[in-house]
Design a protein around this motif. Structure first.
Motif, PDB file in Angstrom:
ATOM      1  N   HIS A   1       0.842  -1.198   0.000  1.00 14.20           N
ATOM      2  CA  HIS A   1       0.000   0.000   0.000  1.00 14.20           C
ATOM      3  C   HIS A   1       0.881   1.254   0.000  1.00 14.20           C
ATOM      4  O   HIS A   1       1.913   1.310   0.689  1.00 14.20           O
ATOM      5  N   ALA A   2       0.469   2.271  -0.738  1.00 17.55           N
ATOM      6  CA  ALA A   2       1.271   3.482  -0.894  1.00 17.55           C
ATOM      7  C   ALA A   2       1.478   4.231   0.410  1.00 17.55           C
ATOM      8  O   ALA A   2       2.479   4.932   0.576  1.00 17.55           O
ATOM      9  N   ALA A   3       0.549   4.098   1.353  1.00 22.04           N
ATOM     10  CA  ALA A   3       0.651   4.832   2.616  1.00 22.04           C
ATOM     11  C   ALA A   3       1.428   4.078   3.690  1.00 22.04           C
ATOM     12  O   ALA A   3       1.618   4.596   4.792  1.00 22.04           O
ATOM     13  N   VAL A   4       1.892   2.870   3.377  1.00 24.71           N
ATOM     14  CA  VAL A   4       2.508   2.004   4.384  1.00 24.71           C
ATOM     15  C   VAL A   4       4.014   1.903   4.166  1.00 24.71           C
ATOM     16  O   VAL A   4       4.483   1.653   3.052  1.00 24.71           O
TER      17      VAL A   4
ATOM     18  N   ILE B   1       0.855  -2.212  11.252  1.00 27.76           N
ATOM     19  CA  ILE B   1       1.218  -1.408  10.091  1.00 27.76           C
ATOM     20  C   ILE B   1       1.916  -0.131  10.540  1.00 27.76           C
ATOM     21  O   ILE B   1       1.443   0.551  11.453  1.00 27.76           O
ATOM     22  N   SER B   2       3.045   0.193   9.897  1.00 29.77           N
ATOM     23  CA  SER B   2       3.728   1.463  10.127  1.00 29.77           C
ATOM     24  C   SER B   2       3.532   2.346   8.900  1.00 29.77           C
ATOM     25  O   SER B   2       3.901   1.953   7.787  1.00 29.77           O
ATOM     26  N   LEU B   3       2.956   3.513   9.107  1.00 27.85           N
ATOM     27  CA  LEU B   3       2.666   4.411   7.996  1.00 27.85           C
ATOM     28  C   LEU B   3       3.909   5.197   7.582  1.00 27.85           C
ATOM     29  O   LEU B   3       4.844   5.385   8.374  1.00 27.85           O
ATOM     30  N   THR B   4       3.904   5.667   6.355  1.00 25.98           N
ATOM     31  CA  THR B   4       4.961   6.572   5.907  1.00 25.98           C
ATOM     32  C   THR B   4       4.789   7.912   6.617  1.00 25.98           C
ATOM     33  O   THR B   4       3.672   8.261   7.056  1.00 25.98           O
ATOM     34  N   PRO B   5       5.862   8.694   6.753  1.00 29.49           N
ATOM     35  CA  PRO B   5       5.718  10.011   7.406  1.00 29.49           C
ATOM     36  C   PRO B   5       4.682  10.891   6.720  1.00 29.49           C
ATOM     37  O   PRO B   5       3.943  11.626   7.390  1.00 29.49           O
ATOM     38  N   GLN B   6       4.615  10.821   5.400  1.00 33.79           N
ATOM     39  CA  GLN B   6       3.647  11.648   4.680  1.00 33.79           C
ATOM     40  C   GLN B   6       2.211  11.231   5.009  1.00 33.79           C
ATOM     41  O   GLN B   6       1.337  12.089   5.223  1.00 33.79           O
ATOM     42  N   ALA B   7       1.962   9.913   5.058  1.00 31.97           N
ATOM     43  CA  ALA B   7       0.615   9.437   5.375  1.00 31.97           C
ATOM     44  C   ALA B   7       0.241   9.782   6.807  1.00 31.97           C
ATOM     45  O   ALA B   7      -0.894  10.188   7.092  1.00 31.97           O
ATOM     46  N   TRP B   8       1.198   9.627   7.718  1.00 34.02           N
ATOM     47  CA  TRP B   8       0.930   9.957   9.129  1.00 34.02           C
ATOM     48  C   TRP B   8       0.608  11.434   9.281  1.00 34.02           C
ATOM     49  O   TRP B   8      -0.335  11.807   9.974  1.00 34.02           O
ATOM     50  N   ALA B   9       1.391  12.290   8.619  1.00 38.27           N
ATOM     51  CA  ALA B   9       1.150  13.726   8.693  1.00 38.27           C
ATOM     52  C   ALA B   9      -0.175  14.106   8.046  1.00 38.27           C
ATOM     53  O   ALA B   9      -0.816  15.084   8.446  1.00 38.27           O
TER      54      ALA B   9
ATOM     55  N   GLN C   1      -6.395   1.807  10.237  1.00 39.94           N
ATOM     56  CA  GLN C   1      -7.680   1.142  10.027  1.00 39.94           C
ATOM     57  C   GLN C   1      -8.219   1.421   8.629  1.00 39.94           C
ATOM     58  O   GLN C   1      -8.808   0.538   7.989  1.00 39.94           O
ATOM     59  N   ARG C   2      -7.995   2.653   8.152  1.00 38.87           N
ATOM     60  CA  ARG C   2      -8.437   3.001   6.801  1.00 38.87           C
ATOM     61  C   ARG C   2      -7.660   2.217   5.755  1.00 38.87           C
ATOM     62  O   ARG C   2      -8.217   1.787   4.747  1.00 38.87           O
ATOM     63  N   VAL C   3      -6.364   2.008   6.003  1.00 38.34           N
ATOM     64  CA  VAL C   3      -5.545   1.234   5.068  1.00 38.34           C
ATOM     65  C   VAL C   3      -6.080  -0.193   4.959  1.00 38.34           C
ATOM     66  O   VAL C   3      -6.231  -0.734   3.863  1.00 38.34           O
ATOM     67  N   VAL C   4      -6.377  -0.807   6.104  1.00 42.55           N
ATOM     68  CA  VAL C   4      -6.889  -2.178   6.086  1.00 42.55           C
ATOM     69  C   VAL C   4      -8.242  -2.235   5.382  1.00 42.55           C
ATOM     70  O   VAL C   4      -8.532  -3.174   4.623  1.00 42.55           O
TER      71      VAL C   4
END
Length: 327
Positions: free
Chosen positions: A242-245, A290-298, A304-307
């Motif tokens: 996933h792009a956000a992960v 799941i660990s998000l990318t800094p951009q996704a976290w910001a 939960q949305r990723v799943v």
């Protein structure tokens, strides 16, 4: 070796446990059903939500209904690892050191507000959760079975807290959010408190530890369709792409997914796992791995949305069949 209970008996006992817990805990049937499924899958549970929603009461009530010895540790910054595992104390009468077990030697240990204690103390639970044992002064002590850890965490207050590291989050089979109750359920909470005329909410013991081990063995005896196994692996793999992960769910995540889904199916009285069981427990079993990318976290993206997006994008098996236990 514990004799496995038939699926029908496990489902009946599970319903009785949930019904009994519901006499004290209002509006939490579905989270408690997933928590019980995690226990039947021999896992540990993390409740992460705001204070005052009954997480501690739910853990205590579930332990009582399951016939487990309950111990509670209030986590604070000055809590030491030995306060959980126990320590060796010098006995003048025998001029030797004697090990005195800590609260971890219980059927169900509740680590309340686990994110308020220091990482060194948090890590004291790792060996207990993974190996069902603790090592003190170089000596290994086995924990009694069944053994489970429930923990609570407050996700909205960060001052004076120590967020759980990914390695320890991964040890929890499921992470559950209770959520605020519906209006009628909250009114019911108030009415029951006034009717009791006391703070405590008594819960009856439904099964004992030996029966719980038989229930767990009964769940283990249920085989799973290979197509469902592939579906669980595909879901975990999709989180890694996933792009956000930044870091997706590991094989431990896909294993937790199938184990909790199987236990949920047995609680429903079925000896086979359906794709719907997997979808029901996907967020509780995968989101905290799941660990998000800094951009996704910001950007405010939630795991939960990723799943949820992964569930929509990964096609599941159209059917699921019963697999013989010896297959």
């Amino acid at each position: 070796m514990t004799n496995p209970l038939p699926v029908a008996d496990v489902a009946s006992a599970g319903r009785a446990v949930l019904d009994e817990v519901a006499t004290a805990v209002v509006g939490m049937r579905e989270p408690l059903r997933v928590a019980l499924a995690a226990v039947l899958a021999s896992g540990h549970v993390l409740f992460e939500d705001v204070p005052g929603l009954g997480k501690t009461l739910a853990a205590r009530s579930l332990a009582t209904a399951l016939g487990l010895e309950f111990r509670r540790v209030q986590c604070t910054p000055d809590l030491l690892p030995s306060d959980i595992t126990g320590s060796s104390v010098f006995d003048p009468a025998t001029t030797s050191f004697e090990f005195r077990p800590g609260p971890v030697f219980a059927g169900l240990l509740l680590a309340d507000e686990i994110n308020r204690t220091a990482p060194k103390t948090q890590s004291a639970l790792l060996e207990a959760m993974a190996e069902r044992q603790v090592t003190v002064d170089g000596v290994t002590h086995r924990l009694p079975l069944p053994f489970h850890v429930f923990a609570t965490s407050n996700p909205v207050e960060y001052e004076g807290t120590y967020p759980l590291p990914e390695a320890q989050l991964d040890r929890f089979m499921v992470r559950l959010a209770v959520g605020y109750p519906e209006r009628d359920a909250e009114v019911d909470v108030l009415a029951r408190r006034l009717e009791r005329r006391a703070e405590g909410a008594p819960v009856r013991t439904v099964v004992d530890g030996e029966t719980l081990l038989g229930m767990q063995a009964g769940v283990e005896a249920v085989a799973v369709d290979p197509d469902v196994l592939r579906y669980c692996v595909d879901l975990a793999a999709a989180t890694r792409e996933h792009a956000a992960v930044e870091v997706g769910a590991s094989p431990r995540g896909s294993q937790a997914l199938v184990l909790v889904a199987r236990a949920l199916a047995v609680l429903d009285g079925r000896d086979f796992v359906a794709p719907e069981d997997v979808k029901t427990v996907a967020v509780p079993t995968l989101a905290h791995r799941i660990s998000l990318t800094p951009q996704a976290w910001a950007g405010g993206v939630a795991p939960q949305r990723v799943v949820a997006e992964v569930l929509r994008s990964v096609p599941g098996p159209t059917t699921a069949r019963r697999v013989p236990a010896d297959a």
